[in-house]
Design a protein around this motif. Structure first.
Motif, PDB file in Angstrom:
ATOM      1  N   LYS A 110       0.828  -1.204   0.000  1.00 43.29           N
ATOM      2  CA  LYS A 110       0.000   0.000   0.000  1.00 43.29           C
ATOM      3  C   LYS A 110       0.860   1.250   0.000  1.00 43.29           C
ATOM      4  O   LYS A 110       0.620   2.200  -0.747  1.00 43.29           O
ATOM      5  CB  LYS A 110      -0.930  -0.013   1.212  1.00 43.29           C
ATOM      6  CG  LYS A 110      -1.844   1.203   1.278  1.00 43.29           C
ATOM      7  CD  LYS A 110      -2.767   1.128   2.488  1.00 43.29           C
ATOM      8  CE  LYS A 110      -3.673   2.359   2.550  1.00 43.29           C
ATOM      9  NZ  LYS A 110      -4.577   2.305   3.734  1.00 43.29           N
ATOM     10  N   ALA A 111       1.891   1.259   0.834  1.00 40.81           N
ATOM     11  CA  ALA A 111       2.779   2.420   0.894  1.00 40.81           C
ATOM     12  C   ALA A 111       3.482   2.656  -0.433  1.00 40.81           C
ATOM     13  O   ALA A 111       3.681   3.801  -0.852  1.00 40.81           O
ATOM     14  CB  ALA A 111       3.800   2.232   2.012  1.00 40.81           C
ATOM     15  N   ALA A 112       3.851   1.571  -1.119  1.00 46.54           N
ATOM     16  CA  ALA A 112       4.551   1.700  -2.395  1.00 46.54           C
ATOM     17  C   ALA A 112       3.705   2.416  -3.430  1.00 46.54           C
ATOM     18  O   ALA A 112       4.237   3.064  -4.334  1.00 46.54           O
ATOM     19  CB  ALA A 112       4.957   0.323  -2.912  1.00 46.54           C
ATOM     20  N   ARG A 113       2.384   2.314  -3.312  1.00 46.27           N
ATOM     21  CA  ARG A 113       1.495   2.949  -4.282  1.00 46.27           C
ATOM     22  C   ARG A 113       1.298   4.431  -4.015  1.00 46.27           C
ATOM     23  O   ARG A 113       0.818   5.155  -4.892  1.00 46.27           O
ATOM     24  CB  ARG A 113       0.135   2.240  -4.290  1.00 46.27           C
ATOM     25  CG  ARG A 113       0.193   0.790  -4.745  1.00 46.27           C
ATOM     26  CD  ARG A 113      -1.196   0.245  -5.023  1.00 46.27           C
ATOM     27  NE  ARG A 113      -1.994   0.091  -3.813  1.00 46.27           N
ATOM     28  CZ  ARG A 113      -2.071  -1.015  -3.093  1.00 46.27           C
ATOM     29  NH1 ARG A 113      -1.363  -2.081  -3.447  1.00 46.27           N
ATOM     30  NH2 ARG A 113      -2.832  -1.082  -2.023  1.00 46.27           N
ATOM     31  N   THR A 114       1.637   4.897  -2.811  1.00 49.37           N
ATOM     32  CA  THR A 114       1.295   6.267  -2.448  1.00 49.37           C
ATOM     33  C   THR A 114       2.465   7.127  -2.004  1.00 49.37           C
ATOM     34  O   THR A 114       2.386   8.353  -2.046  1.00 49.37           O
ATOM     35  CB  THR A 114       0.251   6.258  -1.312  1.00 49.37           C
ATOM     36  OG1 THR A 114       0.789   5.564  -0.175  1.00 49.37           O
ATOM     37  CG2 THR A 114      -1.030   5.548  -1.758  1.00 49.37           C
ATOM     38  N   VAL A 115       3.564   6.521  -1.570  1.00 47.69           N
ATOM     39  CA  VAL A 115       4.654   7.297  -0.995  1.00 47.69           C
ATOM     40  C   VAL A 115       5.339   8.147  -2.066  1.00 47.69           C
ATOM     41  O   VAL A 115       5.449   7.751  -3.227  1.00 47.69           O
ATOM     42  CB  VAL A 115       5.672   6.355  -0.302  1.00 47.69           C
ATOM     43  CG1 VAL A 115       6.464   5.552  -1.332  1.00 47.69           C
ATOM     44  CG2 VAL A 115       6.592   7.139   0.619  1.00 47.69           C
ATOM     45  N   SER A 116       5.784   9.330  -1.671  1.00 46.81           N
ATOM     46  CA  SER A 116       6.467  10.238  -2.592  1.00 46.81           C
ATOM     47  C   SER A 116       7.972  10.149  -2.386  1.00 46.81           C
ATOM     48  O   SER A 116       8.441   9.711  -1.319  1.00 46.81           O
ATOM     49  CB  SER A 116       6.007  11.678  -2.361  1.00 46.81           C
ATOM     50  OG  SER A 116       6.434  12.140  -1.087  1.00 46.81           O
ATOM     51  N   PRO A 117       8.771  10.570  -3.363  1.00 43.37           N
ATOM     52  CA  PRO A 117      10.227  10.529  -3.190  1.00 43.37           C
ATOM     53  C   PRO A 117      10.688  11.307  -1.963  1.00 43.37           C
ATOM     54  O   PRO A 117      11.583  10.872  -1.244  1.00 43.37           O
ATOM     55  CB  PRO A 117      10.759  11.154  -4.482  1.00 43.37           C
ATOM     56  CG  PRO A 117       9.667  10.978  -5.480  1.00 43.37           C
ATOM     57  CD  PRO A 117       8.385  11.045  -4.706  1.00 43.37           C
ATOM     58  N   GLU A 118      10.065  12.462  -1.721  1.00 42.81           N
ATOM     59  CA  GLU A 118      10.460  13.309  -0.598  1.00 42.81           C
ATOM     60  C   GLU A 118      10.211  12.635   0.751  1.00 42.81           C
ATOM     61  O   GLU A 118      10.846  12.989   1.751  1.00 42.81           O
ATOM     62  CB  GLU A 118       9.711  14.640  -0.647  1.00 42.81           C
ATOM     63  CG  GLU A 118      10.030  15.507  -1.842  1.00 42.81           C
ATOM     64  CD  GLU A 118       9.295  15.099  -3.106  1.00 42.81           C
ATOM     65  OE1 GLU A 118       9.558  15.709  -4.156  1.00 42.81           O
ATOM     66  OE2 GLU A 118       8.451  14.167  -3.043  1.00 42.81           O
TER      67      GLU A 118
END
Length: 263
Positions: A61-69
């Motif tokens: 789930k995190a992989a789909r939403t996390v940003s580079p920053e």
């Protein structure tokens, strides 16, 4: 998350999304977010979060939403940099969920003796980065460095590209589930000192955590596990995965471990 909570994670199917990574005009992360045709002459990389064990669902789930920053302060430049990929491979061992790491040989010119994820630079044989080449590179490098069988790895996500200034690598972290584990070892002792697994419970244990301090002024998370200190780019990714998966436990950030110029 406590050691018991992580170690007691159970298998469970998840409602997943599936796609074959082939030709696309977008980034490797976009390649993992939409169905794509196969690339003639190159193997398709099937990216799916279907059937993952329940404890891995927060990572997917995190992989789909996390940003580079949210992962690092070092972001790729608009142009330049050498394309590379690492495989962040999760499995289940005798003590529950675990990660595969390797320790680089002490004789290497760069990152000597440093623990890391398997991975390396994009090769021509992997295909263009926009055509799934970086996903193939992560699996190929993992096989070449650790001897694992790529067919047993289920790629379930791709994190945003990050930057390693000291080597000018633009790195794509590829997330894998070791659905069918295979033997592993240091294939080339001249490059790899050892290959090992670390229980996620040990990584989340506050007793194993510290802030590393380099003479250059760099400060970042560190993990004292398996008779080694994991720091730098690898430790930074592990730290963020623990955080966004909800596995992080409060730890003493004032506890510091000094590094030397050779690190």
């Amino acid at each position: 998350m406590s050691r018991a909570a992580v170690s007691a994670a159970v298998r469970g199917p998840a409602a997943g999304r599936t796609q074959d990574v082939g030709r696309t005009g977008g980034s490797p992360r976009e390649a993992a977010a939409a169905p794509l045709p196969e690339v003639p002459g190159l193997p398709a990389v099937r990216v799916t979060d279907e059937g993952l064990p329940s404890w891995l669902e927060p990572v997917a789930k995190a992989a789909r939403t996390v940003s580079p920053e949210q992962l690092s302060r070092f972001l790729p430049p608009e142009t330049g940099g050498r394309q590379a990929a690492v495989l962040i491979l999760f499995g289940e061992g005798p003590r529950g969920p675990e990660l595969l790491l390797m320790e680089r040989a002490g004789t290497l010119r760069s990152h000597a003796g440093q623990p890391s994820f398997p991975g390396g630079a994009l090769d021509p044989e992997d295909g263009p980065p926009e055509d799934g080449g970086l996903l193939r590179a992560a699996l190929r490098e993992a096989e070449e460095e650790t001897g694992l069988e790529p067919a047993g790895v289920q790629v379930f996500g791709v994190l945003p590209r990050l930057y390693i200034p000291v080597s000018a690598f633009v790195v794509t972290p590829v997330l894998g589930w070791w659905r069918r584990p295979s033997p592993f070892h240091a294939v080339d002792p001249a490059e790899t000192a050892r290959v090992f697994t670390v229980p996620v419970a040990d990584l989340a244990d506050p007793a194993h955590r510290a802030t590393t301090v380099h003479p250059s002024g760099y400060r970042g998370p560190g993990f004292q596990v398996e008779s080694t200190l994991v720091w730098g780019f690898t430790a930074g990714l592990i730290d963020r995965i623990l955080h966004y998966a909800g596995w992080e436990r409060p730890w003493d950030r004032e506890r510091c471990v000094p590094l030397d110029w050779g690190s």
